[in-house]
Design a protein around this motif. Structure first.
Motif, PDB file in Angstrom:
ATOM      1  N   MET A  71       0.857  -1.167   0.000  1.00 25.70           N
ATOM      2  CA  MET A  71       0.000   0.000   0.000  1.00 25.70           C
ATOM      3  C   MET A  71       0.907   1.236   0.000  1.00 25.70           C
ATOM      4  O   MET A  71       1.857   1.311   0.756  1.00 25.70           O
ATOM      5  N   SER A 129      -0.125   7.430  -1.115  1.00 22.79           N
ATOM      6  CA  SER A 129      -0.939   8.219  -2.034  1.00 22.79           C
ATOM      7  C   SER A 129      -1.989   7.388  -2.773  1.00 22.79           C
ATOM      8  O   SER A 129      -2.700   7.919  -3.620  1.00 22.79           O
ATOM      9  N   SER A 130      -2.110   6.102  -2.448  1.00 20.20           N
ATOM     10  CA  SER A 130      -3.096   5.273  -3.132  1.00 20.20           C
ATOM     11  C   SER A 130      -4.507   5.582  -2.624  1.00 20.20           C
ATOM     12  O   SER A 130      -4.705   6.047  -1.503  1.00 20.20           O
ATOM     13  N   THR A 131      -5.488   5.302  -3.462  1.00 23.03           N
ATOM     14  CA  THR A 131      -6.879   5.570  -3.074  1.00 23.03           C
ATOM     15  C   THR A 131      -7.321   4.659  -1.934  1.00 23.03           C
ATOM     16  O   THR A 131      -8.118   5.076  -1.092  1.00 23.03           O
TER      17      THR A 131
END
Length: 74
Positions: free
Chosen positions: A1, A4-6
């Motif tokens: 993860m 900046s991932s959704t």
């Protein structure tokens, strides 16, 4: 993860904040932080979580020993 991932921004981080601030006192908040940290790192490479847990336990035990020795217990 990735930070900046959704998934992190819209699921993991809000869930962490809700759980953290729902805890009434600091020791429980620290355990919540530890648990979420391990889940975060396990998301990327679960094999190394056991290495991290071992490192945490060793460091914790050493810190207890240092604290005992510094206060005249040893």
């Amino acid at each position: 993860m990735v930070f900046s991932s959704t998934v992190f921004l819209f699921a993991f981080f809000p869930l962490f904040l809700a759980a953290y601030f729902a805890m009434p006192w600091r020791p429980v908040r620290n355990v919540t932080l530890l648990a979420f940290s391990l889940v975060f790192y396990a998301w990327g490479e679960p094999v190394y979580v056991w290495l991290m847990v071992g490192s945490i336990l060793v460091n914790w035990a050493l810190a207890l020993g240092i604290g005992k020795f510094a206060h005249g217990g040893g």
